[in-house]
Write a protein that holds these residues in place. Structure first.
Motif, PDB file in Angstrom:
ATOM      1  N   ALA A   1      -3.733   9.897  -1.183  1.00  0.00           N
ATOM      2  CA  ALA A   1      -2.439   9.221  -1.326  1.00  0.00           C
ATOM      3  C   ALA A   1      -1.488   9.636  -0.213  1.00  0.00           C
ATOM      4  O   ALA A   1      -0.769   8.804   0.354  1.00  0.00           O
TER       5      ALA A   1
ATOM      6  N   LEU B   1       0.832  -1.205   0.000  1.00  0.00           N
ATOM      7  CA  LEU B   1       0.000   0.000   0.000  1.00  0.00           C
ATOM      8  C   LEU B   1       0.861   1.246   0.000  1.00  0.00           C
ATOM      9  O   LEU B   1       0.531   2.245  -0.651  1.00  0.00           O
ATOM     10  N   HIS B   2       1.960   1.197   0.726  1.00  0.00           N
ATOM     11  CA  HIS B   2       2.875   2.338   0.789  1.00  0.00           C
ATOM     12  C   HIS B   2       3.464   2.625  -0.592  1.00  0.00           C
ATOM     13  O   HIS B   2       3.584   3.790  -1.001  1.00  0.00           O
TER      14      HIS B   2
ATOM     15  N   SER C   1       0.597   4.105  -3.075  1.00  0.00           N
ATOM     16  CA  SER C   1       0.305   5.515  -2.818  1.00  0.00           C
ATOM     17  C   SER C   1       1.518   6.383  -3.121  1.00  0.00           C
ATOM     18  O   SER C   1       1.377   7.555  -3.487  1.00  0.00           O
TER      19      SER C   1
ATOM     20  N   MET D   1      -2.564   7.912   2.960  1.00  0.00           N
ATOM     21  CA  MET D   1      -2.139   6.517   2.935  1.00  0.00           C
ATOM     22  C   MET D   1      -0.643   6.405   3.191  1.00  0.00           C
ATOM     23  O   MET D   1      -0.180   5.514   3.923  1.00  0.00           O
ATOM     24  N   GLN D   2       0.147   7.326   2.601  1.00  0.00           N
ATOM     25  CA  GLN D   2       1.594   7.340   2.821  1.00  0.00           C
ATOM     26  C   GLN D   2       1.931   7.547   4.293  1.00  0.00           C
ATOM     27  O   GLN D   2       2.801   6.885   4.852  1.00  0.00           O
TER      28      GLN D   2
END
Length: 206
Positions: free
Chosen positions: A56, A4-5, A8, A59-60
């Motif tokens: 994004a 996920l990292h 994003s 999320m980061q």
């Protein structure tokens, strides 16, 4: 979490590339910077794009904090520690900077362009806070990218990975110095509209 990292990160990197290019263009003069920004804003201030970029970043920050805690808990190597520390500061900067811009947008008739930052950097009181604040954010971004490049090449070309890390950090240091000297008015005379100084009332002098 790491996947996920990375996903994003693609959106964040695209935005930051445009954003940093905008600032680097500013070294040619504030008028050039503002002209470039007018075009760039047509992209990143579109409601849909702006929402995607903000999500994004969120999320980061969330995934990055979890990864940083894991690095510190496992006491990983120096480069991982450097990557985590730079990432945490970038997250702190992103949250506070966006909050500041949001508040400034509420001021009638005030455009949240580069003058908003320059006005603070050109005042003797605020410059001692804002130059480290913005300078460290830009430098941390280069450090973070250098650590990522190191991680990509460390297994196949370790000497190259160290070289990429050192060169990226060195470029970041030089770019940070250039930007801070320029936007604090140390290289050329900058003429900032007076209303921007009113954002910093505690040290505003007429």
């Amino acid at each position: 979490m790491e996947s996920l990292h990375k996903v994003s990160a693609g959106f964040v990197f695209a935005f930051l590339s445009l954003h940093i290019a905008n600032h680097l263009v500013g070294l040619q003069g504030l008028d050039t910077h503002l002209a470039f920004m007018a075009v760039a804003r047509m992209v990143y201030r579109h409601p849909v794009v702006e929402m995607i970029v903000l999500l994004a970043f969120l999320m980061q920050i969330l995934t990055g904090w979890a990864l940083a805690r894991e690095i510190w808990a496992r006491r990983k190597d120096f480069v991982h520690q450097l990557q985590a520390a730079s990432g945490v500061y970038i997250a702190f900067f992103a949250i506070t900077h966006v909050a500041f811009l949001f508040c400034a947008r509420q001021v009638p008739g005030l455009d949240t362009d580069i003058y908003l930052i320059v006005a603070g950097m050109m005042q003797s009181g605020w410059m001692y806070v804002l130059i480290p604040y913005y300078g460290l954010a830009l430098f941390a971004l280069f450090v973070h990218m250098g650590c990522i490049l190191f991680d990509i090449f460390k297994k196949t070309m370790r000497p190259v990975s160290w070289g990429l890390l050192v060169v990226t950090v060195a470029i970041g240091g030089y770019a940070t110095w250039l930007m801070m000297m320029f936007y604090s008015g140390h290289t050329v005379a900058l003429h900032v509209p007076s209303q921007y100084f009113d954002i910093y009332p505690l040290i505003h002098t007429k």
